[in-house]
Structure formats: C-alpha cells, structure tokens
Motif scaffolding. Structure first.
Motif, PDB file in Angstrom:
ATOM      1  N   SER A  67       0.809  -1.145   0.130  1.00 14.08           N
ATOM      2  CA  SER A  67       0.080   0.135   0.067  1.00 14.08           C
ATOM      3  C   SER A  67       0.759   1.226   0.060  1.00 14.08           C
ATOM      4  CB  SER A  67      -0.880   0.044   1.051  1.00 14.08           C
ATOM      5  OG  SER A  67      -2.118  -0.885   0.842  1.00 14.08           O
ATOM      6  N   THR A  68       2.054   1.112  -0.493  1.00 17.90           N
ATOM      7  CA  THR A  68       2.691   2.494  -0.630  1.00 17.90           C
ATOM      8  C   THR A  68       2.578   3.123  -1.988  1.00 17.90           C
ATOM      9  OG1 THR A  68       4.732   1.698   0.534  1.00 17.90           O
ATOM     10  CG2 THR A  68       5.245   3.630  -1.180  1.00 17.90           C
ATOM     11  N   THR A  69       1.975   4.521  -1.858  1.00 15.23           N
ATOM     12  CA  THR A  69       1.689   5.119  -3.104  1.00 15.23           C
ATOM     13  C   THR A  69       2.499   5.882  -3.714  1.00 15.23           C
ATOM     14  OG1 THR A  69       0.569   6.798  -1.795  1.00 15.23           O
ATOM     15  CG2 THR A  69      -1.059   4.842  -2.315  1.00 15.23           C
ATOM     16  N   THR A  70       2.423   5.976  -5.106  1.00 19.07           N
ATOM     17  CA  THR A  70       3.112   7.141  -5.994  1.00 19.07           C
ATOM     18  C   THR A  70       2.320   7.775  -6.931  1.00 19.07           C
ATOM     19  OG1 THR A  70       5.160   5.470  -6.073  1.00 19.07           O
ATOM     20  CG2 THR A  70       4.939   7.117  -7.608  1.00 19.07           C
ATOM     21  N   TYR A  71       2.407   9.140  -7.029  1.00 25.15           N
ATOM     22  CA  TYR A  71       1.595   9.802  -7.946  1.00 25.15           C
ATOM     23  C   TYR A  71       2.311  10.756  -9.004  1.00 25.15           C
ATOM     24  CZ  TYR A  71      -2.222   8.753  -4.361  1.00 25.15           C
ATOM     25  OH  TYR A  71      -2.996   8.107  -3.787  1.00 25.15           O
ATOM     26  N   ALA A  72       1.942  10.843  -9.764  1.00 27.20           N
ATOM     27  CA  ALA A  72       2.466  12.099 -10.844  1.00 27.20           C
ATOM     28  C   ALA A  72       2.270  13.288 -10.115  1.00 27.20           C
ATOM     29  CB  ALA A  72       1.801  11.931 -12.316  1.00 27.20           C
ATOM     30  N   ASP A  73       3.095  14.168 -10.399  1.00 27.29           N
ATOM     31  CA  ASP A  73       2.874  15.504  -9.896  1.00 27.29           C
ATOM     32  C   ASP A  73       1.864  16.339 -10.334  1.00 27.29           C
ATOM     33  OD1 ASP A  73       6.654  16.239 -10.157  1.00 27.29           O
ATOM     34  OD2 ASP A  73       5.403  15.073  -8.595  1.00 27.29           O
ATOM     35  N   SER A  74       1.368  15.842 -11.566  1.00 22.16           N
ATOM     36  CA  SER A  74       0.136  16.786 -12.050  1.00 22.16           C
ATOM     37  C   SER A  74      -0.907  16.186 -11.348  1.00 22.16           C
ATOM     38  CB  SER A  74       0.245  16.238 -13.395  1.00 22.16           C
ATOM     39  OG  SER A  74      -0.057  14.821 -13.805  1.00 22.16           O
ATOM     40  N   VAL A  75      -0.982  15.162 -10.549  1.00 28.34           N
ATOM     41  CA  VAL A  75      -2.439  14.886  -9.648  1.00 28.34           C
ATOM     42  C   VAL A  75      -2.191  14.832  -8.263  1.00 28.34           C
ATOM     43  CG1 VAL A  75      -2.995  13.352 -11.934  1.00 28.34           C
ATOM     44  CG2 VAL A  75      -1.914  12.299 -10.016  1.00 28.34           C
ATOM     45  N   LYS A  76      -1.133  15.158  -7.875  1.00 29.95           N
ATOM     46  CA  LYS A  76      -0.834  15.095  -6.436  1.00 29.95           C
ATOM     47  C   LYS A  76      -1.724  15.974  -5.648  1.00 29.95           C
ATOM     48  CE  LYS A  76       3.933  13.475  -5.934  1.00 29.95           C
ATOM     49  NZ  LYS A  76       5.486  13.891  -5.617  1.00 29.95           N
ATOM     50  N   GLY A  77      -2.425  15.528  -4.612  1.00 26.87           N
ATOM     51  CA  GLY A  77      -3.377  16.267  -4.012  1.00 26.87           C
ATOM     52  C   GLY A  77      -4.880  16.419  -4.587  1.00 26.87           C
ATOM     53  N   ARG A  78      -4.869  15.669  -5.650  1.00 29.74           N
ATOM     54  CA  ARG A  78      -6.245  15.892  -6.480  1.00 29.74           C
ATOM     55  C   ARG A  78      -6.999  14.344  -6.631  1.00 29.74           C
ATOM     56  NH1 ARG A  78      -6.843  17.172 -11.246  1.00 29.74           N
ATOM     57  NH2 ARG A  78      -4.923  16.987 -12.026  1.00 29.74           N
ATOM     58  N   CYS A  79      -5.943  13.406  -6.513  1.00 33.58           N
ATOM     59  CA  CYS A  79      -6.316  11.973  -6.594  1.00 33.58           C
ATOM     60  C   CYS A  79      -5.819  11.132  -5.698  1.00 33.58           C
ATOM     61  CB  CYS A  79      -5.498  11.529  -8.079  1.00 33.58           C
ATOM     62  SG  CYS A  79      -6.324  12.329  -9.488  1.00 33.58           S
ATOM     63  N   THR A  80      -6.318   9.968  -5.271  1.00 36.93           N
ATOM     64  CA  THR A  80      -6.313   9.128  -4.332  1.00 36.93           C
ATOM     65  C   THR A  80      -6.401   7.725  -5.130  1.00 36.93           C
ATOM     66  OG1 THR A  80      -6.878  10.415  -2.581  1.00 36.93           O
ATOM     67  CG2 THR A  80      -6.696   8.088  -2.082  1.00 36.93           C
ATOM     68  N   ILE A  81      -5.432   6.880  -4.821  1.00 35.16           N
ATOM     69  CA  ILE A  81      -5.296   5.421  -5.182  1.00 35.16           C
ATOM     70  C   ILE A  81      -5.604   4.522  -4.150  1.00 35.16           C
ATOM     71  CG2 ILE A  81      -2.872   5.130  -5.409  1.00 35.16           C
ATOM     72  CD1 ILE A  81      -3.252   3.306  -7.828  1.00 35.16           C
ATOM     73  N   SER A  82      -6.317   3.505  -4.306  1.00 34.72           N
ATOM     74  CA  SER A  82      -6.549   2.571  -3.286  1.00 34.72           C
ATOM     75  C   SER A  82      -6.770   1.291  -3.921  1.00 34.72           C
ATOM     76  CB  SER A  82      -7.617   3.037  -2.253  1.00 34.72           C
ATOM     77  OG  SER A  82      -8.820   2.933  -2.979  1.00 34.72           O
ATOM     78  N   ARG A  83      -6.801   0.346  -2.889  1.00 33.40           N
ATOM     79  CA  ARG A  83      -6.844  -0.968  -3.577  1.00 33.40           C
ATOM     80  C   ARG A  83      -7.669  -1.882  -2.448  1.00 33.40           C
ATOM     81  NH1 ARG A  83      -1.248  -3.683  -4.502  1.00 33.40           N
ATOM     82  NH2 ARG A  83      -2.337  -5.706  -4.477  1.00 33.40           N
ATOM     83  N   ASP A  84      -8.552  -2.985  -2.713  1.00 33.10           N
ATOM     84  CA  ASP A  84      -9.172  -3.754  -2.085  1.00 33.10           C
ATOM     85  C   ASP A  84      -8.519  -5.128  -2.600  1.00 33.10           C
ATOM     86  OD1 ASP A  84     -11.088  -5.798  -1.018  1.00 33.10           O
ATOM     87  OD2 ASP A  84     -12.777  -4.276  -1.286  1.00 33.10           O
ATOM     88  N   ASN A  85      -7.838  -5.961  -1.736  1.00 35.92           N
ATOM     89  CA  ASN A  85      -7.219  -6.989  -1.996  1.00 35.92           C
ATOM     90  C   ASN A  85      -8.112  -8.254  -2.236  1.00 35.92           C
ATOM     91  OD1 ASN A  85      -4.629  -5.837  -2.299  1.00 35.92           O
ATOM     92  ND2 ASN A  85      -4.312  -5.985   0.002  1.00 35.92           N
ATOM     93  N   ALA A  86      -9.199  -8.308  -1.171  1.00 36.91           N
ATOM     94  CA  ALA A  86     -10.012  -9.247  -1.319  1.00 36.91           C
ATOM     95  C   ALA A  86     -10.841  -9.423  -2.609  1.00 36.91           C
ATOM     96  CB  ALA A  86     -10.915  -9.328  -0.251  1.00 36.91           C
ATOM     97  N   LYS A  87     -10.917  -8.191  -3.128  1.00 32.42           N
ATOM     98  CA  LYS A  87     -11.692  -8.183  -4.462  1.00 32.42           C
ATOM     99  C   LYS A  87     -10.635  -8.089  -5.828  1.00 32.42           C
ATOM    100  CE  LYS A  87     -15.726  -5.859  -2.282  1.00 32.42           C
ATOM    101  NZ  LYS A  87     -16.596  -4.904  -2.540  1.00 32.42           N
ATOM    102  N   ASN A  88      -9.483  -7.943  -5.661  1.00 36.47           N
ATOM    103  CA  ASN A  88      -8.601  -7.821  -6.623  1.00 36.47           C
ATOM    104  C   ASN A  88      -8.966  -6.572  -7.366  1.00 36.47           C
ATOM    105  OD1 ASN A  88      -6.934 -10.121  -5.801  1.00 36.47           O
ATOM    106  ND2 ASN A  88      -8.092 -11.458  -7.372  1.00 36.47           N
TER     107      ASN A  88
END
Length: 121
Positions: free
Chosen positions: A54-75
């Motif tokens: 769950s370490t995240t990386t963002y492009a500079d152009s979307v930092k602060g505006r986008c959030t990535i997440s994952r649900d491992n149980a649902k792939n």
C-alpha cells in the motif's frame, strides 16, 4: 487474467470521478496496481500506483487531487479523482502485476481495456 475498468465519463471542470478496475481469472498474488493515462497525441503516462504493501506514488500533475486505493479481497484498484481539469482528459488504463500460480516466477503486467475520462464544460 482479465481486467475490467469502470467509472469513466464526462465531467465538468472541478468535478469528481472514481475509476475502478477489477482483475479476474487465475490469480495467485497481485503486486503493484496502477493507473496510466494517454491523452490525444500524447504518450501513455503514469497517474498513480500502489504497491502490495500500500505504498503509493503519484504523478506531480495529480498530487493532492487523486487518491489510489486497493481492495485485495476483491482484486480491485480504485482511483478517486477530484478537482478535475480539462488537461486530465484522456483514456485511463489500469495495470496490474499478477503472479498466476504459486510456483510462477515473478509477476506479469496486465492492462485493462481503458476508460475514457473527458473533462469539459
């Protein structure tokens, strides 16, 4: 392995969208999951990625505006996009690194079919 992406559409500047991408098929383990985008006449670029831990990386152009997440149980991997701008208009692709069997060596990247995001008034 199949990746099915959902959530694209037409939104006004300043609006929000949430993309999702579900992986299915023969899957033993998933490593990094991510979102890329390709605008008209442009190269495909990384938007955001999230590691197995769950370490995240963002492009500079979307930092602060986008959030990535994952649900491992649902792939499944998600991308919440807020304060959208016209320059965010692109086809968004999910990318998932899959290990198909317990005795497989390493992870293989798979791409989703792409979902169109259009930001326009």
């Amino acid at each position: 392995v199949q990746l099915q992406a959902f959530g694209g559409g037409l939104v006004q500047p300043g609006g929000s969208l949430k993309l999702s991408c579900a992986a299915s098929g023969r899957i033993f383990s998933i490593n990094t999951m991510g979102w890329f985008r390709q605008g008209a006449g442009k190269q495909r670029e990384l938007v955001a990625k999230i590691s197995k831990g769950s370490t995240t990386t963002y492009a500079d152009s979307v930092k602060g505006r986008c959030t990535i997440s994952r649900d491992n149980a649902k792939n499944t991997v998600y991308l919440q996009m807020n304060s959208l701008k016209p320059e965010d208009t692109a086809v968004y692709y999910c990318n998932v690194e899959v290990r198909r069997y317990s005795n497989s060596y390493g992870y293989t990247p798979y791409w989703g079919q792409g979902t169109q995001v259009t930001v326009s008034s």
